[in-house]
Write a protein that holds these residues in place. Sequence first.
Motif, PDB file in Angstrom:
ATOM      1  N   ARG A  74       0.835  -1.210   0.000  1.00 44.03           N
ATOM      2  CA  ARG A  74       0.000   0.000   0.000  1.00 44.03           C
ATOM      3  C   ARG A  74       0.869   1.260   0.000  1.00 44.03           C
ATOM      4  O   ARG A  74       0.575   2.244  -0.688  1.00 44.03           O
ATOM      5  N   ALA A  75       1.973   1.231   0.762  1.00 41.53           N
ATOM      6  CA  ALA A  75       2.832   2.411   0.875  1.00 41.53           C
ATOM      7  C   ALA A  75       3.585   2.717  -0.418  1.00 41.53           C
ATOM      8  O   ALA A  75       3.768   3.879  -0.779  1.00 41.53           O
ATOM      9  N   HIS A  76       3.994   1.665  -1.131  1.00 36.66           N
ATOM     10  CA  HIS A  76       4.864   1.873  -2.285  1.00 36.66           C
ATOM     11  C   HIS A  76       4.185   1.584  -3.620  1.00 36.66           C
ATOM     12  O   HIS A  76       4.792   1.795  -4.666  1.00 36.66           O
ATOM     13  N   GLY A  77       2.956   1.096  -3.581  1.00 35.25           N
ATOM     14  CA  GLY A  77       2.278   0.712  -4.817  1.00 35.25           C
ATOM     15  C   GLY A  77       1.282   1.736  -5.317  1.00 35.25           C
ATOM     16  O   GLY A  77       0.506   1.449  -6.228  1.00 35.25           O
ATOM     17  N   ALA A  78       1.318   2.940  -4.735  1.00 31.26           N
ATOM     18  CA  ALA A  78       0.323   3.952  -5.122  1.00 31.26           C
ATOM     19  C   ALA A  78       0.822   4.833  -6.261  1.00 31.26           C
ATOM     20  O   ALA A  78       0.040   5.582  -6.859  1.00 31.26           O
ATOM     21  N   GLY A  79       2.117   4.787  -6.561  1.00 30.63           N
ATOM     22  CA  GLY A  79       2.658   5.626  -7.621  1.00 30.63           C
ATOM     23  C   GLY A  79       2.937   4.821  -8.872  1.00 30.63           C
ATOM     24  O   GLY A  79       2.267   3.826  -9.138  1.00 30.63           O
ATOM     25  N   GLY A  80       3.926   5.246  -9.628  1.00 28.79           N
ATOM     26  CA  GLY A  80       4.236   4.574 -10.878  1.00 28.79           C
ATOM     27  C   GLY A  80       5.497   3.730 -10.804  1.00 28.79           C
ATOM     28  O   GLY A  80       5.827   3.025 -11.754  1.00 28.79           O
ATOM     29  N   ASP A  81       6.214   3.781  -9.692  1.00 30.61           N
ATOM     30  CA  ASP A  81       7.420   2.962  -9.561  1.00 30.61           C
ATOM     31  C   ASP A  81       7.045   1.486  -9.590  1.00 30.61           C
ATOM     32  O   ASP A  81       6.043   1.076  -9.005  1.00 30.61           O
ATOM     33  N   VAL A  82       7.865   0.714 -10.256  1.00 26.18           N
ATOM     34  CA  VAL A  82       7.615  -0.717 -10.268  1.00 26.18           C
ATOM     35  C   VAL A  82       8.023  -1.302  -8.908  1.00 26.18           C
ATOM     36  O   VAL A  82       9.011  -0.865  -8.301  1.00 26.18           O
ATOM     37  N   VAL A  83       7.234  -2.235  -8.434  1.00 28.80           N
ATOM     38  CA  VAL A  83       7.472  -2.867  -7.138  1.00 28.80           C
ATOM     39  C   VAL A  83       7.783  -4.345  -7.368  1.00 28.80           C
ATOM     40  O   VAL A  83       7.047  -5.035  -8.078  1.00 28.80           O
ATOM     41  N   LEU A  84       8.878  -4.806  -6.776  1.00 30.70           N
ATOM     42  CA  LEU A  84       9.243  -6.227  -6.850  1.00 30.70           C
ATOM     43  C   LEU A  84       9.199  -6.806  -5.437  1.00 30.70           C
ATOM     44  O   LEU A  84       9.866  -6.289  -4.537  1.00 30.70           O
ATOM     45  N   VAL A  85       8.405  -7.845  -5.244  1.00 31.71           N
ATOM     46  CA  VAL A  85       8.270  -8.491  -3.938  1.00 31.71           C
ATOM     47  C   VAL A  85       8.967  -9.848  -3.999  1.00 31.71           C
ATOM     48  O   VAL A  85       8.565 -10.726  -4.760  1.00 31.71           O
ATOM     49  N   ASP A  86      10.035 -10.005  -3.191  1.00 31.16           N
ATOM     50  CA  ASP A  86      10.820 -11.244  -3.254  1.00 31.16           C
ATOM     51  C   ASP A  86      11.171 -11.655  -1.820  1.00 31.16           C
ATOM     52  O   ASP A  86      12.005 -11.020  -1.187  1.00 31.16           O
TER      53      ASP A  86
END
Lengths: 174, 174, 174
Positions: free
Chosen positions: C75-87
């Motif tokens: 929620r904190a980092h997925g609101a913009g346009g930056d790609v998010v990688l969860v590993d």
Amino acid sequence: MTGDPRTILVLGGARSGKSRHAQALAEARSPARVFIATAEAADAEMHARIAQHRADRDATWRTVEAAIALPEAIRAHGAGGDVVLVDCLTLWLSNLLLAEMDLEAAGAALLDATAAATAPIVFVSNEVGFGIVPDNALARRFRDAAGRLNQRLAAQCDATDLVVAGIPLRISPR
Amino acid sequence: MTGDPRTILVLGGARSGKSRHAQALAEARSPARVFIATAEAADAEMHARIAQHRADRDATWRTVEAAIALPEAIRAHGAGGDVVLVDCLTLWLSNLLLAEMDLEAAGAALLDATAAATAPIVFVSNEVGFGIVPDNALARRFRDAAGRLNQRLAAQCDATDLVVAGIPLRISPR
Amino acid sequence: MTGDPRTILVLGGARSGKSRHAQALAEARSPARVFIATAEAADAEMHARIAQHRADRDATWRTVEAAIALPEAIRAHGAGGDVVLVDCLTLWLSNLLLAEMDLEAAGAALLDATAAATAPIVFVSNEVGFGIVPDNALARRFRDAAGRLNQRLAAQCDATDLVVAGIPLRISPR
């Protein structure tokens, strides 16, 4: 081959969604459905799993138990037009192994019963050979037997699906 | 790439039919065949498996043993036109690990020998990383090494097949 | 669906190359990148793995740690346009299990946070169900939970890739 495959093998890992996919395949084939359960409720954990699977099926399903006598159950219920769902071969093999039955002979009997049947049949089986070699000899025997049975049945079935994370992949025929 | 792939990696689980598929690939390539066996008959169970595999091959096959010195065997037998079948990389890695060899260096030597060869080569390897994390550190090291080797070899080979229940799937190139 | 998938689930075994593939997918999407790490460096072996993974990423990556609070981090980092990688999701589940959290509720919170996000998100998860049944009940619970989470996330993601020996296979949509 034209038309729908009569016999389908559904392979998958634990909690891969293989049972749900197999059920959907069966329900698309016929409104009259026989579920052949190979599970025995030996403990509370298994009992809960069986109850959950049973709750996932509605009243259009008849349930038959065949922990050991699976070829006989296929002969009894596979002669008509009702679709037959066998869930699962891996537990059946495990039951045979614990009962010290002849696994090769049982596998041959299963293939014969399947070939003799006229009903559409969907088999569910676990793919169990993609981990490291198990420590104990019984587990290795089980893994070898499961791999051999999956190969033999895949060679005989009209279609084979591999289910990964709920996604069915038709791996044969491609 | 035009024509047949020179180098093929065949991956599969235990009892997946990967050896039989690899043998069929090799036999389709050349009537002159070298089988490089990495297995050591350390116990009765392994002895029986080796004897069974050998019985599955006819007299057109020469068998060479290379439990440790696999890169050297590939250099010795991969310079002509005979097809070379290596079965399997997973046992070779296991032998290296037990002998406390440098796994990274051995992997690099294998890749170099493969690149230098002119013969068609078919490699058999187990996919062992799809189970839960093993309890003991040695098994984890083995699993990691096997995964890394499979990746490196798949990147270098002209084709990679995954065998599931006896069904070969060409996963690269697609 | 037209255009690139916003959410991608990358599945694979241990040492399959899934992290590297996921990283390449993410880097192709945006020059601004957030890496959400679920690993905790509880021992030397894990510490070395984390350091290696971090060294594989360059300065265009910001790293955020979320061993437990993964939905909140999305929620904190997925609101913009930056790609998010969860590993990776498997370690997150393992952390939840050790902390005796409610796995079903956590999975639901993850799905909700993913649906609410606008950023492209790539998830890495282990496929762990293709071995024999684990001996101990905790390992079985873990395996079941991992399988269920993979299924649920695959059903929600726009695409799912399975990585085998470094080779990515898009298994959905096909």
